[in-house]
Design a protein around this motif. Sequence first.
Motif, PDB file in Angstrom:
ATOM      1  N   LEU A   1      97.605  16.396  37.328  1.00 42.42           N
ATOM      2  CA  LEU A   1      96.916  17.141  38.371  1.00 42.42           C
ATOM      3  C   LEU A   1      96.152  18.333  37.795  1.00 42.42           C
ATOM      4  N   ALA A   2      96.808  19.086  36.929  1.00 38.26           N
ATOM      5  CA  ALA A   2      96.170  20.274  36.341  1.00 38.26           C
ATOM      6  C   ALA A   2      94.964  19.876  35.502  1.00 38.26           C
ATOM      7  N   VAL A   3      95.137  18.863  34.677  1.00 37.29           N
ATOM      8  CA  VAL A   3      94.023  18.407  33.829  1.00 37.29           C
ATOM      9  C   VAL A   3      92.879  17.882  34.694  1.00 37.29           C
ATOM     10  N   GLY A   4      93.225  17.147  35.741  1.00 36.14           N
ATOM     11  CA  GLY A   4      92.195  16.604  36.623  1.00 36.14           C
ATOM     12  C   GLY A   4      91.398  17.682  37.331  1.00 36.14           C
ATOM     13  N   LEU A   5      92.063  18.760  37.743  1.00 39.73           N
ATOM     14  CA  LEU A   5      91.359  19.858  38.410  1.00 39.73           C
ATOM     15  C   LEU A   5      90.365  20.528  37.462  1.00 39.73           C
ATOM     16  N   ILE A   6      90.807  20.749  36.213  1.00 40.73           N
ATOM     17  CA  ILE A   6      89.888  21.329  35.231  1.00 40.73           C
ATOM     18  C   ILE A   6      88.713  20.385  34.981  1.00 40.73           C
ATOM     19  N   GLN A   7      89.000  19.108  34.882  1.00 41.74           N
ATOM     20  CA  GLN A   7      87.938  18.123  34.647  1.00 41.74           C
ATOM     21  C   GLN A   7      86.934  18.130  35.798  1.00 41.74           C
ATOM     22  N   ALA A   8      87.430  18.152  37.029  1.00 41.99           N
ATOM     23  CA  ALA A   8      86.538  18.183  38.190  1.00 41.99           C
ATOM     24  C   ALA A   8      85.719  19.471  38.219  1.00 41.99           C
ATOM     25  N   GLU A   9      86.355  20.580  37.884  1.00 39.46           N
ATOM     26  CA  GLU A   9      85.648  21.864  37.863  1.00 39.46           C
ATOM     27  C   GLU A   9      84.499  21.840  36.857  1.00 39.46           C
ATOM     28  N   LEU A  10      84.759  21.292  35.683  1.00 37.14           N
ATOM     29  CA  LEU A  10      83.714  21.228  34.663  1.00 37.14           C
ATOM     30  C   LEU A  10      82.578  20.297  35.090  1.00 37.14           C
TER      31      LEU A  10
ATOM     32  N   LEU B   1      88.275  13.792  41.901  1.00 36.91           N
ATOM     33  CA  LEU B   1      88.947  14.424  43.037  1.00 36.91           C
ATOM     34  C   LEU B   1      89.544  13.393  43.993  1.00 36.91           C
ATOM     35  N   ASN B   2      88.893  12.249  44.159  1.00 39.52           N
ATOM     36  CA  ASN B   2      89.478  11.190  44.993  1.00 39.52           C
ATOM     37  C   ASN B   2      90.784  10.694  44.379  1.00 39.52           C
ATOM     38  N   HIS B   3      90.800  10.578  43.050  1.00 41.24           N
ATOM     39  CA  HIS B   3      92.034  10.183  42.362  1.00 41.24           C
ATOM     40  C   HIS B   3      93.132  11.226  42.582  1.00 41.24           C
ATOM     41  N   LEU B   4      92.773  12.495  42.444  1.00 44.26           N
ATOM     42  CA  LEU B   4      93.753  13.563  42.642  1.00 44.26           C
ATOM     43  C   LEU B   4      94.214  13.629  44.093  1.00 44.26           C
ATOM     44  N   HIS B   5      93.302  13.350  45.011  1.00 46.14           N
ATOM     45  CA  HIS B   5      93.676  13.373  46.435  1.00 46.14           C
ATOM     46  C   HIS B   5      94.692  12.287  46.755  1.00 46.14           C
ATOM     47  N   ASN B   6      94.568  11.157  46.075  1.00 48.02           N
ATOM     48  CA  ASN B   6      95.574  10.102  46.248  1.00 48.02           C
ATOM     49  C   ASN B   6      96.922  10.527  45.683  1.00 48.02           C
ATOM     50  N   LEU B   7      96.898  11.296  44.577  1.00 47.89           N
ATOM     51  CA  LEU B   7      98.155  11.765  43.985  1.00 47.89           C
ATOM     52  C   LEU B   7      98.799  12.867  44.820  1.00 47.89           C
TER      53      LEU B   7
ATOM     54  N   GLN C   1      80.815  12.132  39.233  1.00 47.70           N
ATOM     55  CA  GLN C   1      82.018  12.100  38.398  1.00 47.70           C
ATOM     56  C   GLN C   1      83.108  13.002  38.981  1.00 47.70           C
ATOM     57  N   ALA C   2      82.695  14.168  39.477  1.00 55.46           N
ATOM     58  CA  ALA C   2      83.666  15.068  40.091  1.00 55.46           C
ATOM     59  C   ALA C   2      84.316  14.429  41.309  1.00 55.46           C
ATOM     60  N   LEU C   3      83.525  13.732  42.110  1.00 54.05           N
ATOM     61  CA  LEU C   3      84.061  13.066  43.299  1.00 54.05           C
ATOM     62  C   LEU C   3      85.078  11.998  42.922  1.00 54.05           C
ATOM     63  N   ALA C   4      84.785  11.220  41.888  1.00 53.88           N
ATOM     64  CA  ALA C   4      85.727  10.185  41.449  1.00 53.88           C
ATOM     65  C   ALA C   4      87.051  10.808  41.014  1.00 53.88           C
TER      66      ALA C   4
ATOM     67  N   VAL D   1      82.391  19.238  47.012  1.00 58.16           N
ATOM     68  CA  VAL D   1      81.609  18.160  46.396  1.00 58.16           C
ATOM     69  C   VAL D   1      80.963  17.277  47.468  1.00 58.16           C
ATOM     70  N   LEU D   2      81.706  16.981  48.521  1.00 58.09           N
ATOM     71  CA  LEU D   2      81.150  16.146  49.585  1.00 58.09           C
ATOM     72  C   LEU D   2      79.972  16.831  50.273  1.00 58.09           C
ATOM     73  N   GLN D   3      80.036  18.160  50.399  1.00 55.48           N
ATOM     74  CA  GLN D   3      78.895  18.884  50.972  1.00 55.48           C
ATOM     75  C   GLN D   3      77.690  18.826  50.042  1.00 55.48           C
ATOM     76  N   GLU D   4      77.951  18.975  48.745  1.00 56.94           N
ATOM     77  CA  GLU D   4      76.844  18.897  47.789  1.00 56.94           C
ATOM     78  C   GLU D   4      76.188  17.523  47.813  1.00 56.94           C
ATOM     79  N   LEU D   5      76.996  16.493  47.989  1.00 48.85           N
ATOM     80  CA  LEU D   5      76.476  15.128  48.026  1.00 48.85           C
ATOM     81  C   LEU D   5      75.970  14.746  49.414  1.00 48.85           C
ATOM     82  N   LYS D   6      76.181  15.638  50.396  1.00 48.67           N
ATOM     83  CA  LYS D   6      75.796  15.384  51.786  1.00 48.67           C
ATOM     84  C   LYS D   6      76.420  14.089  52.308  1.00 48.67           C
ATOM     85  N   ASP D   7      77.666  13.871  51.913  1.00 46.90           N
ATOM     86  CA  ASP D   7      78.418  12.718  52.401  1.00 46.90           C
ATOM     87  C   ASP D   7      79.137  13.141  53.683  1.00 46.90           C
ATOM     88  N   TRP D   8      78.376  13.229  54.768  1.00 50.44           N
ATOM     89  CA  TRP D   8      78.907  13.779  56.015  1.00 50.44           C
ATOM     90  C   TRP D   8      79.977  12.883  56.626  1.00 50.44           C
ATOM     91  N   ASP D   9      79.819  11.572  56.501  1.00 47.54           N
ATOM     92  CA  ASP D   9      80.819  10.670  57.079  1.00 47.54           C
ATOM     93  C   ASP D   9      82.195  10.895  56.442  1.00 47.54           C
TER      94      ASP D   9
END
Length: 416
Positions: free
Chosen positions: A151-160, A174-180, A169-172, A194-202
Amino acid sequence: MLFAALAVMLSSVALTLLLREENGYFLLGYGVWTVEGSLALFVLSVLLLFLLGYGLVRGLSNLLAVPASLRDWRSQRQIQRARSSLTKGLIALAEGNWQAAEKELLRHAEQSDMPMINYLASARVAQEQGAEERRDQYLRLAHESMPAADLAVGLIQAELHIRHQQMEQALATLNHLHNLAPKHQQVLKMLAQVLQELKDWDALVELLPTLRKQKTLASGELYALEVRLQVHLLNQAAAKGGEGPLRHVWENMSRTLQRQPELVGLYARLQIGTGRCEEMEQLLRESLEQEWDEGLIELYGQLGSDEPLKLLTQAEHWLQQRPRDPALLLALGRLALRGRLWGKARTYLEACIGVSESPAAYRELGALLEGLEEPQAASACYRKGLELSTSGKSPTLLLTEDRGQMTDDRGQGSED
């Protein structure tokens, strides 16, 4: 060892005092052999033999422990060197000395008692240098060094990834971390970002109940996000055509959101496009009476109502409380134009410009003056409007009518 020697000495003194008057006697026999002597000598001999044996055993034990002690010493020294390099690397990282930071962080990373920290910091350094391959390699090493810290490594990876604008890549990640960890606050917050940046409103619509339940965002941030989502839903409903989908979205909003000026304006504008001007006039009027908003009064002045004079009367009622409101004066000018009250329209538009110049007011006044056959004054208004802005909406008054008719109406409008 010292304690044992002291015990022997004390025992010797005690035995000497005890046997001072009577030494005692001992006889030891084994087969044909016999040994005899004083009891004091025997006891002292036993004690000396015990002490000698104890010392011999302790010496052999210490000697056998030398290799292990040496290994421990070398290990501790390596750890100290690793910690020293980590400290130097973090200092260099804070100072922005990327090359020195990366060198120090990796120098003794394998000997560190927490190599994950070294590799995560190295990944940040590689990120700053634009070295994506090295960054990903260090992140992989960080995960391998401590798989339990996924989890910690994944958060740093998503942040970078986010900092490098690699949102997919960040979304992929974070989705993995959200499942964990479905309820992890930081994961939810970054996922919403990230979803706001991607405008993935659904996807945001699906995530919103969790964000609200877990109180991931501050109340202001959550409210702003809800407004953005409702804007998306309204536009999506408008794309389907008809007023039904729009009404459905509106009626499913909370009362708080139904009072939000941006949403009220958007809903009214979209419904006006379906021909529901009268209903939207009531919505705009009620919203303006609850909370004044320049965007809503501007829209109110642009309503294509069949009874513009009725709207003008309502707007003039607001003018009593806001006599120098430029947005209201502009709306009054436009409504007077729709009501063919040229004199009153000119008065309101000139008053609007007197309070606050705007391209829209100059365009409206220019069109009116052109219709009133005052070409020089009209040209001056157009020129001034262009100076303020080179783009804008077309004037409300479309001069498709005969100018002579407008001229004939001039006297009547001026009297109004």
